[in-house]
Design an enzyme around this catalytic site. Structure first.
Site, PDB file in Angstrom:
ATOM      1  N   CYS A  40       0.825  -1.208   0.000  1.00 55.48           N
ATOM      2  CA  CYS A  40       0.000   0.000   0.000  1.00 55.48           C
ATOM      3  C   CYS A  40       0.864   1.265   0.000  1.00 55.48           C
ATOM      4  O   CYS A  40       1.976   1.274   0.518  1.00 55.48           O
ATOM      5  CB  CYS A  40      -0.915  -0.010   1.223  1.00 55.48           C
ATOM      6  SG  CYS A  40      -2.135   1.327   1.249  1.00 55.48           S
ATOM      7  N   ASP A  42       0.426   3.625   1.783  1.00 60.88           N
ATOM      8  CA  ASP A  42       0.414   4.125   3.161  1.00 60.88           C
ATOM      9  C   ASP A  42       1.836   4.447   3.637  1.00 60.88           C
ATOM     10  O   ASP A  42       2.748   3.629   3.498  1.00 60.88           O
ATOM     11  CB  ASP A  42      -0.226   3.057   4.058  1.00 60.88           C
ATOM     12  CG  ASP A  42      -0.564   3.596   5.438  1.00 60.88           C
ATOM     13  OD1 ASP A  42       0.363   4.040   6.144  1.00 60.88           O
ATOM     14  OD2 ASP A  42      -1.745   3.567   5.810  1.00 60.88           O
ATOM     15  N   ARG A  44       3.096   4.427   6.426  1.00 63.39           N
ATOM     16  CA  ARG A  44       3.588   3.627   7.555  1.00 63.39           C
ATOM     17  C   ARG A  44       4.097   2.266   7.125  1.00 63.39           C
ATOM     18  O   ARG A  44       4.585   1.493   7.956  1.00 63.39           O
ATOM     19  CB  ARG A  44       2.466   3.459   8.584  1.00 63.39           C
ATOM     20  CG  ARG A  44       1.936   4.769   9.150  1.00 63.39           C
ATOM     21  CD  ARG A  44       0.591   4.580   9.843  1.00 63.39           C
ATOM     22  NE  ARG A  44      -0.453   4.186   8.888  1.00 63.39           N
ATOM     23  CZ  ARG A  44      -1.723   3.968   9.208  1.00 63.39           C
ATOM     24  NH1 ARG A  44      -2.111   4.131  10.462  1.00 63.39           N
ATOM     25  NH2 ARG A  44      -2.603   3.614   8.282  1.00 63.39           N
ATOM     26  N   HIS A 101      -2.014  -4.519   4.965  1.00 55.76           N
ATOM     27  CA  HIS A 101      -1.621  -4.008   6.286  1.00 55.76           C
ATOM     28  C   HIS A 101      -2.824  -3.616   7.121  1.00 55.76           C
ATOM     29  O   HIS A 101      -3.924  -3.387   6.594  1.00 55.76           O
ATOM     30  CB  HIS A 101      -0.673  -2.812   6.134  1.00 55.76           C
ATOM     31  CG  HIS A 101      -1.333  -1.577   5.606  1.00 55.76           C
ATOM     32  ND1 HIS A 101      -1.764  -0.558   6.418  1.00 55.76           N
ATOM     33  CD2 HIS A 101      -1.656  -1.208   4.339  1.00 55.76           C
ATOM     34  CE1 HIS A 101      -2.304   0.390   5.673  1.00 55.76           C
ATOM     35  NE2 HIS A 101      -2.257   0.030   4.415  1.00 55.76           N
ATOM     36  N   CYS A 104      -5.751  -0.005   7.209  1.00 53.01           N
ATOM     37  CA  CYS A 104      -5.671   0.467   5.814  1.00 53.01           C
ATOM     38  C   CYS A 104      -6.866   1.376   5.508  1.00 53.01           C
ATOM     39  O   CYS A 104      -8.014   0.921   5.483  1.00 53.01           O
ATOM     40  CB  CYS A 104      -5.634  -0.710   4.848  1.00 53.01           C
ATOM     41  SG  CYS A 104      -5.478  -0.193   3.121  1.00 53.01           S
TER      42      CYS A 104
HETATM   43 ZN   LIG Z   1      -3.444   0.843   2.976  1.00 50.58          ZN
END
Ligand SMILES: [Zn+2]
Length: 217
Positions: A40, A42, A44, A101, A104
């Site tokens: 992703c 993302d 993190r 993850h 999300c």
């Molecule tokens: Zn995500």
């Protein structure tokens, strides 16, 4: 932005020296990554950090929701499908990891019915590629009432959906048959740093053990 520029300077002064020989080699010999890592966008989830990989080892694709469009979606140009073809056909990767993850935001939005198509037209259409995930969760996990539990189910089912969609790419079939290519479904828990791998025999995600602790099949 100031933080980024300071980071670039710090990299050049302090960190690059540790990798100088490796980057020199990679610059002259080209990249030969063994693994395509799809995860992703993302902030993190950092593929190289959580796998402790070196430059040149991972071919990383990050997109919103680590969604893998089916090969039939080629009419709608997307960089993920292009990267999959390139990694398999040109780079000849041996392994493909799809890593979902926890927490999300994309999967949360999917389970809440999508996003505002007028405000976010591209995101909305992209997210709808994973609409079958929402259908699976609504069907198989109807007993889950808490939003967080349903989102977690979607995060995991989305990984399996992505693995299934990888199989729709023509370049995969022969390579999978003679084991030149292996697919892996992973799940990263942000708050603890834990990684889980999908076990197709047991039908669930299990803690990813160090190689020496992996039970024989
Ligand atoms: Zn995500």
């Amino acid at each position: 932005m100031q933080r980024l520029i300071e980071g670039v300077h710090k990299f050049r002064v302090e960190a690059f020296g540790r990798y100088r020989d490796l980057f020199h080699k990679l610059a002259h010999e080209g990249q030969h990554p063994q693994t395509l890592f799809i995860t992703c966008a993302d902030s993190r989830v950092l593929a190289e950090l959580i796998t402790q990989s070196q430059p040149g080892e991972l071919f990383v694709v990050k997109n919103v929701g680590n969604i893998v469009p089916p090969a039939s979606a080629t009419g709608r140009t997307n960089s993920t499908s292009a990267a999959i073809e390139f990694a398999v056909e040109v780079l000849g990767v041996h392994d493909i990891v799809v890593c979902g993850h926890s927490q999300c935001g994309a999967m949360g939005a999917l389970m809440r019915g999508g996003v505002d198509g007028a405000l976010l037209p591209h995101f909305s259409r992209w997210l709808e590629l994973a609409a079958p995930v929402r259908d699976v969760v609504n069907t198989l996990y109807f007993h889950l009432s808490a939003e967080a539990e349903r989102q977690r189910a979607a995060e995991e089912e989305n990984v399996l959906f992505a693995l299934g969609n990888l199989l729709t790419y023509p370049c995969f079939q022969a390579r999978l048959a003679d084991q030149q290519l292996n697919l892996h479904g992973w799940f990263y828990r942000i708050g603890t740093g834990e990684l889980f791998a999908y076990d197709p025999v047991g039908g669930q995600f299990q803690p990813l053990l160090p190689p020496a602790e992996t039970k024989p099949a």
